[in-house]
Scaffold this motif. Structure first.
Motif, short mmCIF file in Angstrom:
data_model
loop_
_atom_site.label_atom_id
_atom_site.label_comp_id
_atom_site.label_asym_id
_atom_site.label_seq_id
_atom_site.Cartn_x
_atom_site.Cartn_y
_atom_site.Cartn_z
N LYS A 176 0.84 -1.14 -0.21
CA LYS A 176 0.02 -0.02 0.03
C LYS A 176 0.75 1.24 -0.12
O LYS A 176 1.88 1.13 0.23
CB LYS A 176 -0.93 0.11 1.38
N GLU A 177 0.18 2.49 -0.05
CA GLU A 177 0.92 3.55 -0.40
C GLU A 177 1.41 4.15 1.19
O GLU A 177 0.68 3.93 2.07
CB GLU A 177 0.15 4.69 -0.90
N ALA A 178 2.47 4.46 1.36
CA ALA A 178 3.28 4.75 2.65
C ALA A 178 2.62 6.01 3.22
O ALA A 178 2.28 6.71 2.34
CB ALA A 178 4.81 4.87 2.57
N THR A 179 2.29 6.13 4.34
CA THR A 179 1.92 7.22 5.01
C THR A 179 3.01 8.13 5.87
O THR A 179 2.91 9.47 6.12
CB THR A 179 0.74 7.09 5.84
N PHE A 188 9.54 2.85 5.52
CA PHE A 188 8.06 3.44 5.11
C PHE A 188 7.10 2.73 5.83
O PHE A 188 7.07 1.35 5.46
CB PHE A 188 7.99 3.58 3.68
N TYR A 189 6.30 3.21 6.17
CA TYR A 189 5.03 2.37 6.77
C TYR A 189 3.54 2.79 6.15
O TYR A 189 3.44 4.23 6.01
CB TYR A 189 4.77 2.41 8.26
N CYS A 190 2.44 1.79 5.84
CA CYS A 190 1.38 2.31 5.63
C CYS A 190 0.78 2.30 7.04
O CYS A 190 1.36 1.96 8.21
CB CYS A 190 0.76 1.39 4.49
N ASP A 191 -0.59 2.91 7.23
CA ASP A 191 -1.40 2.73 8.35
C ASP A 191 -1.50 1.71 9.16
O ASP A 191 -1.10 1.64 10.32
CB ASP A 191 -2.72 3.75 8.42
N PRO A 192 -1.92 0.56 8.50
CA PRO A 192 -1.80 -0.74 9.22
C PRO A 192 -0.73 -1.23 9.76
O PRO A 192 -0.73 -1.62 10.77
CB PRO A 192 -2.75 -1.56 8.00
N CYS A 193 0.43 -1.31 8.97
CA CYS A 193 1.51 -1.66 9.19
C CYS A 193 2.34 -1.08 10.54
O CYS A 193 2.92 -1.62 11.21
CB CYS A 193 2.52 -1.75 8.07
N ARG A 194 1.84 0.34 10.42
CA ARG A 194 2.55 1.21 11.31
C ARG A 194 1.73 0.85 12.76
O ARG A 194 2.79 0.64 13.61
CB ARG A 194 2.34 2.59 11.06
N LEU A 195 0.70 0.60 12.58
CA LEU A 195 -0.12 0.24 14.12
C LEU A 195 0.35 -1.28 14.40
O LEU A 195 0.54 -1.27 15.74
CB LEU A 195 -1.61 0.34 13.91
N ARG A 196 0.61 -1.84 13.48
CA ARG A 196 0.85 -3.15 13.81
C ARG A 196 2.40 -3.56 14.22
O ARG A 196 2.59 -4.31 15.45
CB ARG A 196 0.62 -4.37 12.77
N CYS A 197 3.41 -3.00 13.61
CA CYS A 197 4.79 -3.24 13.62
C CYS A 197 5.60 -1.87 14.37
O CYS A 197 6.65 -2.22 14.71
CB CYS A 197 5.46 -3.33 12.50
N HIS A 198 4.88 -0.82 14.33
CA HIS A 198 5.54 0.21 15.12
C HIS A 198 4.67 1.17 15.85
O HIS A 198 4.22 2.26 15.66
CB HIS A 198 5.79 1.28 13.94
N PRO A 199 4.11 0.48 17.07
CA PRO A 199 3.25 1.10 17.88
C PRO A 199 3.76 2.28 18.65
O PRO A 199 4.98 2.29 18.99
CB PRO A 199 2.76 0.03 18.89
N PRO A 200 3.03 3.29 18.98
CA PRO A 200 3.47 4.44 19.64
C PRO A 200 3.52 4.51 21.26
O PRO A 200 3.05 4.98 21.98
CB PRO A 200 2.68 5.53 19.23
N ARG A 201 4.45 3.22 21.54
CA ARG A 201 4.58 3.05 23.05
C ARG A 201 6.07 2.26 23.09
O ARG A 201 6.64 1.87 22.39
CB ARG A 201 3.37 2.19 23.44
N GLY A 202 6.54 2.54 24.47
CA GLY A 202 7.69 1.81 24.94
C GLY A 202 9.03 2.47 24.10
O GLY A 202 8.52 3.76 23.96
N PRO A 203 10.12 2.06 23.74
CA PRO A 203 10.97 2.62 23.24
C PRO A 203 10.50 3.24 21.80
O PRO A 203 11.37 4.31 21.37
CB PRO A 203 12.07 1.31 22.80
#
Length: 714
Positions: A176-179, A188-203
Motif C-alpha cells: 500500500k501507499e506509505a503514509t 516506510f509504513y502504511c497506516d495498518p503496518c505502522r499500528l501493527r509493527c511500530h506502535p507508539p509506546r515503549g522505546p
C-alpha cells in the motif's frame, strides 16, 4: 532531468549503472559488465612479463593498438587480435546504446562470489566500449579500479525522483501507499503496518515519524560510505596527488608510488575542481541558451518558408493564368520547380533542426548530470570524475562554436518569373535565378557651374546624361590625396551633390564620379581639378617695422571635427563628432578630420569631465600614429600633457606651419615658450584620453591676440 538519463546508463548493458567502476580513460562500466567483456591475452603481453623486461611503466598497461586491435575501423562487425595467430576471431556485439561490445574469449567459470571478489582469469585484458582503449589488468583484477560513488548517488536520486508514490516496505502482498517514515528505523509504513509493527509506546514512542516525501529527502541527504584506497582497502582517501590526478591515502604517501609526488589537501582540491566545473558549465549554459534560441529561429524559418512558398505560388499562378493557353502548358512545370525548391529548403532546415535538437539534448543531459555531481559531498568520489567532466564540458562547448548555430538555408526564394517576352517566346519561358539584368547606368556628367571650393572644403555636383534611359541607384565620388596620389571614396549615396570637408589648405585635388545599379558600375566621369584656399600667406619682409598687420585678416580659419574612421575602437564620439570620451581605462587616440601641411591653424578643446586625475594629452600627430598609447609616446605625435588641468579648462593648440612651430595655451595663457620647432609635413589635430576625461573640440576661431601681435612684429 529526463535528458540526463543517457549519462546514467552503462554502454554495455544499456541499463542504469550497478556498482560502477572508473576505467583509466575516465569512462564508467558496471562491475558485472566489465567482467563480461574481459579477454585473455597471450602470456608475452602480461604485465608481469612487461615488468620483468623493464617495459612496464604503470599498474595498467595500454595495449599497442597498432599491433593489437579490438575494434574494426572498417566497421566490419568483427574484432580480433591482429598480431596473434592463436587468438580466435570472435564476432562483436552492440549494446542497447549502440556501443560496440566484445564478448569474453571463453565463458567465465561458475562462482558463488560477487563480481568484485570473483577471480579474474590470468592475463586478462579489457577494452573500453566507448573510446576502444585496451589495457591489461594486474593481479588485483577489477578491484584495482575505483568505484564511482558519485555516479551511484546521482542514479539513486534520479530513480527516486522518477519513482511513483512511495510504498510501504512491510506489506506482504500488494504494498500500500506509505503514509509515514520512521527516521530511526529508516522504514516506510502504511497506516495498518505502522499500528501493527511500530506502535507508539515503549522505546518506539521516542522515534520520529515524518511524511514520506520528507523521509525521501532525509534518506537522500544521509552520508554515504567514505571512499577507500584501491591499494590499501582499510585506509580512507586523505590527500590528492597532483601528478597522478587521483585521491590517495596516507600509506600511499608513506610507502607507495606517490611518495615523491606533489600532493594537496583533499578538501582544497575538491573545492577547486567544483569551481572549475561550475565555470565550465557557465560557458556551456550560454551555448545551450543560444541553441534553444537557434531552434526557435529554425522553427520560425519553417513557418516563413511555408508562407513564402504559398505567396510565391499564388503569384506564379496569377502570372501563368494571364498568359492564357500558352502559359497553361508551362504552369505545371514551373510549379513543380517551386515545390522542389520548397521541399529542398524544408529538408535542409528540418535536418538541421533534428541535428541541433539531438546535440542540445546531449548538452542539456551533460549539464544536468554535472549539476547533480556538483551537489555531491564526497570529495574523493568527485575528484575521481571531475577532470573528465571538465574536459567533456569544454569539448561540448567547442562543438557548439564551430558554425553550428548558423542557418544552412535562407527563407527567401531566389526565383523570379520574367513575363516580358512576347507570346511567341512562351515556349522558352523558364525561371531565372535573379531578376533580368539591366545595362549599367550611363557615365555621370560633372556640372562645372555648381562645383566650387571654400577654405578647405570642396562642393561637387553632377547629373545623369539627358538621354540616359537606365536609372542609377547611387553614385560614388572619389578624390585623390591632394598630392597626385591614389583616389579614395569620399561619398556613396543617391544624392547628386556632395560637400567634402577637412581637405588640406592650398592644395590641388582631382575628383571624379561614377554611377552604379544592381548590374554594375558606369565608367568614371571626366576628372575635375580643384584648388583649396591658402591657410596664411602674409609676408613679413615687405611691411615696415612700424606697420602692424592684423594676422587674423590673413588667415582662412578651418572648420573640422574628430574623425571616427581613424579613431581607436574604444573612442566614443557625440555632438556631431565634436565631443569625445573613451570606454577604456587605458589611453586611446583620436584624430581630427582635417590635415594641415601649410598655413597657421588654431583650435581649442574644453574639459567637460575630469575625474581621478587622469593625464590627457593634446597636440598634433601623423596619420599613422599609434592609437592605443598616450599621445607623444612614439615619434609620430607632438603633444602636451598637463596634470594640473581641471574641469572647465580650455586648451588651445596653435600650429604655425609657416614658421614650423607648435605652441600651447591654457585658459588663453601661453604655456612657456614655443613647445616644438622644426615641425614639417602633414599633421592632424590629436587627443589622447581615457574614460575619466571628456573633451569638446572648438574650431573656426582666430589665433590668440598675443600670438597675432608677435607674428605681426616679427
Amino acid at each position: 532531468m529526463e535528458e540526463m538519463e543517457e549519462e546514467l546508463k552503462c554502454p554495455v548493458c544499456g541499463s542504469f549503472y550497478r556498482e560502477p567502476i572508473i576505467l583509466p580513460c575516465s569512462h564508467n562500466l558496471c562491475q558485472a559488465c566489465a567482467r563480461n567483456i574481459l579477454v585473455q591475452t597471450p602470456e608475452s603481453e602480461s604485465p608481469q612479463s612487461r615488468r620483468a623486461s623493464g617495459s612496464g611503466v604503470s599498474d595498467y598497461d595500454y595495449l599497442d593498438l597498432d599491433k593489437m586491435s579490438l575494434y574494426s575501423e572498417a566497421d566490419s562487425g568483427y574484432g580480433s587480435y591482429g598480431g596473434f595467430a592463436s587468438a580466435p576471431t570472435t564476432p562483436c556485439q552492440k549494446s542497447p546504446n549502440g556501443v560496440r561490445v566484445f564478448p569474453p574469449a571463453m565463458p567465465p567459470p561458475p562462482t558463488h562470489l560477487s563480481p568484485a571478489l570473483a577471480p579474474v582469469p590470468r592475463n586478462s585484458c579489457i577494452t573500453c566500449p566507448q573510446c576502444h582503449r585496451s589495457l591489461i589488468l594486474d593481479d588485483r583484477g577489477l578491484r584495482g579500479f575505483p568505484k564511482n560513488r558519485v555516479l551511484e548517488g546521482v542514479i539513486d536520486r534520479y530513480q527516486q525522483s522518477k519513482a511513483a508514490a512511495l510504498k510501504c516496505q512491510l506489506c506482504e502482498k500488494a504494498p500500500k501507499e506509505a503514509t509515514v517514515m520512521c527516521e530511526q528505523c529508516d522504514v516506510f509504513y502504511c497506516d495498518p503496518c505502522r499500528l501493527r509493527c511500530h506502535p507508539p509506546r515503549g522505546p518506539l514512542a521516542k522515534h520520529r515519524l515524518v511524511p514520506p516525501a520528507q523521509g525521501r529527502v532525509s534518506r537522500r541527504l544521509s552520508p554515504r560510505k567514505v571512499s577507500t584506497c584501491t591499494d590499501h582497502e582499510l585506509e580512507n582517501h586523505s590527500m590528492y596527488c597532483v601528478q597522478c590526478k587521483m585521491p590517495v591515502c596516507y600509506q600511499c604517501l608513506e610507502e607507495g608510488k606517490h611518495s615523491s609526488h606533489e600532493v594537496k589537501a583533499l578538501g582544497a582540491m575538491w573545492k577547486l575542481h567544483k569551481s572549475q566545473l561550475s565555470q565550465a558549465l557557465n560557458g556551456l549554459s550560454d551555448r545551450a541558451k543560444e541553441a534553444k534560441e537557434f531552434l526557435v529561429q529554425l522553427r520560425n524559418m519553417v513557418q516563413q518558408i511555408q508562407e513564402n512558398s504559398v505567396e510565391f505560388e499564388a503569384c506564379l499562378v496569377a502570372q501563368c493564368d494571364a498568359l492564357i493557353d500558352a502559359l497553361n502548358r508551362r504552369k505545371a512545370q514551373l510549379l513543380a520547380r517551386v515545390n522542389k525548391e520548397h521541399e529542398h529548403k524544408l529538408k535542409v532546415v528540418r535536418d538541421q533542426i533534428s541535428h541541433c535538437t539531438v546535440k542540445l539534448r546531449q548538452t542539456t543531459g551533460l549539464m544536468e548530470y554535472c549539476l547533480e555531481v556538483i551537489k555531491e559531498n564526497d570529495p574523493s568520489g568527485f575528484l575521481q570524475i571531475s577532470d573528465a567532466l571538465i574536459r567533456r564540458v569544454h569539448l561540448t562547448e567547442d562543438q557548439w562554436g564551430k558554425g553550428t548555430l548558423t542557418p544552412r538555408m535562407t527563407t527567401d526564394f531566389d526565383l523570379s518569373l520574367d513575363n516580358s517576352p512576347l507570346l511567341q517566346s512562351i515556349h522558352q519561358l523558364d525561371f531565372v535565378q535573379m531578376k533580368a539584368s539591366s545595362p549599367v547606368p550611363a557615365t555621370p556628367i560633372l556640372q562645372l557651374e555648381e562645383c566650387c571650393t571654400h577654405n578647405n572644403s570642396a562642393t561637387l555636383s553632377w547629373k545623369q546624361p539627358p538621354l540616359s534611359t537606365v536609372p542609377a541607384e547611387g553614385y560614388i565620388l572619389e578624390l585623390d590625396d591632394g598630392s597626385g596620389g591614389q583616389f579614395r571614396e569620399v561619398y556613396v549615396g543617391k544624392e547628386t551633390m556632395c560637400t567634402v570637408d577637412g581637405l588640406h589648405f592650398n592644395s590641388t585635388y582631382n575628383a571624379r564620379v561614377k554611377a552604379f545599379n544592381k548590374t554594375g558600375v558606369s565608367p568614371y566621369s571626366k576628372t575635375l581639378v580643384l584648388q583649396t584656399s591658402e591657410g596664411c600667406n602674409f609676408e613679413t619682409q615687405s611691411a615696415p617695422y612700424s606697420q602692424l598687420v592684423d594676422i587674423k585678416k590673413l588667415l582662412a580659419v578651418a572648420w573640422f571635427a574628430f574623425d571616427p574612421g581613424s579613431a581607436h575602437s574604444d573612442i566614443i564620439l557625440s555632438n556631431d563628432n565634436l565631443t569625445v570620451t573613451c570606454s577604456s581605462y587605458d589611453d586611446r587616440v583620436v584624430l581630427g578630420k582635417t590635415g594641415f601641411s601649410k598655413g597657421v591653424h588654431y583650435w581649442e578643446l574644453t574639459i567637460d569631465r575630469y575625474d581621478n586625475h587622469p593625464d590627457p594629452a593634446f597636440g598634433v600627430a601623423r596619420m599613422d600614429v599609434m592609437k592605443d598609447v598616450m599621445l607623444g609616446k612614439d615619434d609620430k605625435a607632438w603633444a602636451i600633457t598637463e596634470g594640473g588641468i581641471t574641469k572647465g579648462a580650455t586648451i588651445g593648440v596653435l600650429l604655425d606651419l609657416n614658421r614650423k612651430t607648435l605652441t600651447f595655451f591654457i585658459n588663453d595663457e601661453q604655456q612657456g615658450p614655443i613647445a616644438f620647432e622644426n615641425v614639417e609635413g602633414l599633421f592632424f589635430p590629436a587627443v589622447s584620453l581615457n574614460r575619466n576625461v571628456q573633451v569638446t573640440l572648438h574650431t573656426g576661431i582666430p589665433v590668440p591676440d598675443f600670438y597675432s601681435s608677435r607674428a605681426s612684429i616679427a
